[in-house]
Design a protein around this motif. Structure first.
Motif, PDB file in Angstrom:
ATOM      1  N   LYS A 261       0.830  -1.208   0.000  1.00 59.58           N
ATOM      2  CA  LYS A 261       0.000   0.000   0.000  1.00 59.58           C
ATOM      3  C   LYS A 261       0.863   1.257   0.000  1.00 59.58           C
ATOM      4  O   LYS A 261       0.606   2.202  -0.753  1.00 59.58           O
ATOM      5  CB  LYS A 261      -0.922  -0.012   1.218  1.00 59.58           C
ATOM      6  CG  LYS A 261      -1.926   1.128   1.248  1.00 59.58           C
ATOM      7  CD  LYS A 261      -2.873   0.994   2.436  1.00 59.58           C
ATOM      8  CE  LYS A 261      -3.891   2.130   2.451  1.00 59.58           C
ATOM      9  NZ  LYS A 261      -4.834   2.002   3.606  1.00 59.58           N
ATOM     10  N   ARG A 262       1.887   1.283   0.859  1.00 60.19           N
ATOM     11  CA  ARG A 262       2.757   2.461   0.933  1.00 60.19           C
ATOM     12  C   ARG A 262       3.528   2.640  -0.382  1.00 60.19           C
ATOM     13  O   ARG A 262       3.750   3.768  -0.836  1.00 60.19           O
ATOM     14  CB  ARG A 262       3.734   2.317   2.101  1.00 60.19           C
ATOM     15  CG  ARG A 262       3.116   2.543   3.473  1.00 60.19           C
ATOM     16  CD  ARG A 262       4.199   2.545   4.542  1.00 60.19           C
ATOM     17  NE  ARG A 262       3.685   2.935   5.849  1.00 60.19           N
ATOM     18  CZ  ARG A 262       3.234   2.081   6.762  1.00 60.19           C
ATOM     19  NH1 ARG A 262       3.228   0.765   6.493  1.00 60.19           N
ATOM     20  NH2 ARG A 262       2.785   2.508   7.920  1.00 60.19           N
ATOM     21  N   THR A 263       3.965   1.533  -0.966  1.00 62.34           N
ATOM     22  CA  THR A 263       4.715   1.611  -2.216  1.00 62.34           C
ATOM     23  C   THR A 263       3.851   2.167  -3.343  1.00 62.34           C
ATOM     24  O   THR A 263       4.299   3.024  -4.114  1.00 62.34           O
ATOM     25  CB  THR A 263       5.245   0.214  -2.608  1.00 62.34           C
ATOM     26  OG1 THR A 263       6.062  -0.292  -1.544  1.00 62.34           O
ATOM     27  CG2 THR A 263       6.076   0.289  -3.879  1.00 62.34           C
ATOM     28  N   GLU A 264       2.616   1.690  -3.438  1.00 63.58           N
ATOM     29  CA  GLU A 264       1.708   2.188  -4.476  1.00 63.58           C
ATOM     30  C   GLU A 264       1.399   3.665  -4.258  1.00 63.58           C
ATOM     31  O   GLU A 264       1.349   4.452  -5.217  1.00 63.58           O
ATOM     32  CB  GLU A 264       0.411   1.373  -4.473  1.00 63.58           C
ATOM     33  CG  GLU A 264      -0.565   1.758  -5.564  1.00 63.58           C
ATOM     34  CD  GLU A 264       0.002   1.552  -6.958  1.00 63.58           C
ATOM     35  OE1 GLU A 264      -0.279   2.390  -7.844  1.00 63.58           O
ATOM     36  OE2 GLU A 264       0.747   0.567  -7.177  1.00 63.58           O
ATOM     37  N   LYS A 265       1.206   4.062  -3.013  1.00 68.20           N
ATOM     38  CA  LYS A 265       0.930   5.461  -2.702  1.00 68.20           C
ATOM     39  C   LYS A 265       2.122   6.341  -3.082  1.00 68.20           C
ATOM     40  O   LYS A 265       1.951   7.438  -3.630  1.00 68.20           O
ATOM     41  CB  LYS A 265       0.622   5.610  -1.210  1.00 68.20           C
ATOM     42  CG  LYS A 265       0.239   7.028  -0.791  1.00 68.20           C
ATOM     43  CD  LYS A 265      -0.100   7.094   0.696  1.00 68.20           C
ATOM     44  CE  LYS A 265      -0.476   8.510   1.101  1.00 68.20           C
ATOM     45  NZ  LYS A 265      -0.800   8.593   2.551  1.00 68.20           N
ATOM     46  N   TRP A 267       4.346   5.669  -5.391  1.00 71.19           N
ATOM     47  CA  TRP A 267       4.410   5.725  -6.839  1.00 71.19           C
ATOM     48  C   TRP A 267       3.402   6.727  -7.405  1.00 71.19           C
ATOM     49  O   TRP A 267       3.725   7.508  -8.304  1.00 71.19           O
ATOM     50  CB  TRP A 267       4.168   4.341  -7.440  1.00 71.19           C
ATOM     51  CG  TRP A 267       4.136   4.355  -8.930  1.00 71.19           C
ATOM     52  CD1 TRP A 267       3.051   4.377  -9.741  1.00 71.19           C
ATOM     53  CD2 TRP A 267       5.292   4.416  -9.794  1.00 71.19           C
ATOM     54  NE1 TRP A 267       3.435   4.424 -11.070  1.00 71.19           N
ATOM     55  CE2 TRP A 267       4.800   4.456 -11.129  1.00 71.19           C
ATOM     56  CE3 TRP A 267       6.667   4.434  -9.572  1.00 71.19           C
ATOM     57  CZ2 TRP A 267       5.655   4.514 -12.226  1.00 71.19           C
ATOM     58  CZ3 TRP A 267       7.507   4.485 -10.672  1.00 71.19           C
ATOM     59  CH2 TRP A 267       6.997   4.529 -11.981  1.00 71.19           C
ATOM     60  N   GLN A 268       2.199   6.691  -6.883  1.00 67.31           N
ATOM     61  CA  GLN A 268       1.178   7.629  -7.345  1.00 67.31           C
ATOM     62  C   GLN A 268       1.601   9.073  -7.093  1.00 67.31           C
ATOM     63  O   GLN A 268       1.281   9.972  -7.864  1.00 67.31           O
ATOM     64  CB  GLN A 268      -0.161   7.339  -6.654  1.00 67.31           C
ATOM     65  CG  GLN A 268      -0.777   5.998  -7.015  1.00 67.31           C
ATOM     66  CD  GLN A 268      -1.047   5.828  -8.487  1.00 67.31           C
ATOM     67  OE1 GLN A 268      -1.375   6.787  -9.185  1.00 67.31           O
ATOM     68  NE2 GLN A 268      -0.884   4.609  -8.990  1.00 67.31           N
ATOM     69  N   GLY A 269       2.328   9.279  -5.995  1.00 65.90           N
ATOM     70  CA  GLY A 269       2.769  10.625  -5.650  1.00 65.90           C
ATOM     71  C   GLY A 269       3.843  11.157  -6.579  1.00 65.90           C
ATOM     72  O   GLY A 269       4.073  12.374  -6.655  1.00 65.90           O
ATOM     73  N   LYS A 272       2.542  13.652  -9.236  1.00 65.03           N
ATOM     74  CA  LYS A 272       1.893  14.900  -8.791  1.00 65.03           C
ATOM     75  C   LYS A 272       2.878  16.066  -8.799  1.00 65.03           C
ATOM     76  O   LYS A 272       4.064  15.882  -8.659  1.00 65.03           O
ATOM     77  CB  LYS A 272       1.330  14.711  -7.376  1.00 65.03           C
ATOM     78  CG  LYS A 272       0.180  13.699  -7.340  1.00 65.03           C
ATOM     79  CD  LYS A 272      -0.339  13.539  -5.933  1.00 65.03           C
ATOM     80  CE  LYS A 272      -1.487  12.523  -5.875  1.00 65.03           C
ATOM     81  NZ  LYS A 272      -1.991  12.328  -4.503  1.00 65.03           N
TER      82      LYS A 272
END
Length: 272
Positions: A261-265, A267-269, A272
């Motif tokens: 979850k932290r890794t995906e978050k 990556w999404q960041g 931005k």
């Protein structure tokens, strides 16, 4: 500096010292980040030339180097490894986290700090090299013995290993990350040991991490072509190594919490 052309366009150039081996030169760069990178290497070379005697003694007294060179002989030759280690030591001791000096006064002060730092950094680097080489050797032995059902994870680990330990890795790897290399190598060994207990679990994690790694490489190539690779992307690269430790060798611990979850978050960041 900038200059106006007859056409009315303004061209901007970024001056920096350039490392030419046994000398340095001043050149203009089109991109500020390229100039900064060159400046760092140029200043380090200038200091190496100024501290010739200290460098000569250092080259003769790299503690534990011969044993490490033997264990890393499949990665690079003795001369290449010595040059690699010396480059890492000089970068860390001469500049480290400091900005490259731009005035004579700042340079002289930095040179004084460099002379003081050199012995301590050298000792730490040699100790680290010895540990990395020993763990690389153990990992190589484990991979050599991986047959049958271990062939798939072994192939995955070899690919991972080639991205961590390669010709020039010691100076190419950020100093802060060098200290973690032994743990990453130990995690590879633990993964092979644990694989027979739950091969399906290993395969699932390998597939997910592989997908993230593919995304990382694509973005890295894109940013490299643009001339500037973001620090956040490089941070993500090392987060993937920590994720591997968390999934395959949790007992070795990670310096910060890491999960899918932290890794995906993270990556999404990046977008931005």
């Amino acid at each position: 500096c900038s200059a106006d052309l007859k056409s009315g366009r303004r061209l901007t150039g970024y001056p920096a010292l350039v490392d030419e081996g046994e000398s340095v030169a001043i050149r203009l760069f089109d991109v500020a980040s390229a100039a900064q990178a060159a400046m760092r290497k140029g200043v380090v070379r200038l200091m190496r030339l100024a501290l010739k005697e200290q460098m000569r003694q250092l080259e003769k007294n790299l503690r534990g180097f011969d044993a490490a060179a033997m264990q890393l002989r499949a990665v690079m030759g003795v001369d290449d490894l010595r040059a690699d280690v010396l480059a890492a030591i000089c970068d860390r001791a001469f500049l480290g986290d400091d900005e490259a000096p731009r005035t004579l006064k700042d340079y002289e002060q930095q040179l004084k700090r460099a002379r003081t730092r050199l012995p301590v950094v050298s000792e730490g680097a040699c100790r680290l090299l010895t540990t990395v080489a020993a763990e690389y050797h153990q990992t190589s032995l484990a991979l050599g013995a991986a047959k049958g059902s271990l062939s798939r994870p072994a192939a995955d680990i070899r690919a991972q290993l080639s991205c961590l330990i390669f010709k020039g890795f010691f100076s190419a790897t950020p100093w802060a990350q060098l200290t973690h290399l032994p743990r990453y190598l130990q995690a590879m060994q633990r993964r092979l040991e644990k694989h027979p207990r739950d091969p399906a679990r290993d395969a699932r994690h390998a597939q997910t991490i592989g997908e993230w790694w593919t995304r990382y490489e694509a973005e890295l190539e894109k940013q490299t072509k643009s001339g500037a690779v973001s620090e956040r992307l490089l941070e993500f690269r090392w987060q993937l190594e920590e994720l591997r430790v968390s999934l395959y060798a949790q007992e070795l611990k990670t310096p910060y919490p890491v999960s899918y979850k932290r890794t995906e978050k993270f990556w999404q960041g990046l977008s931005k």
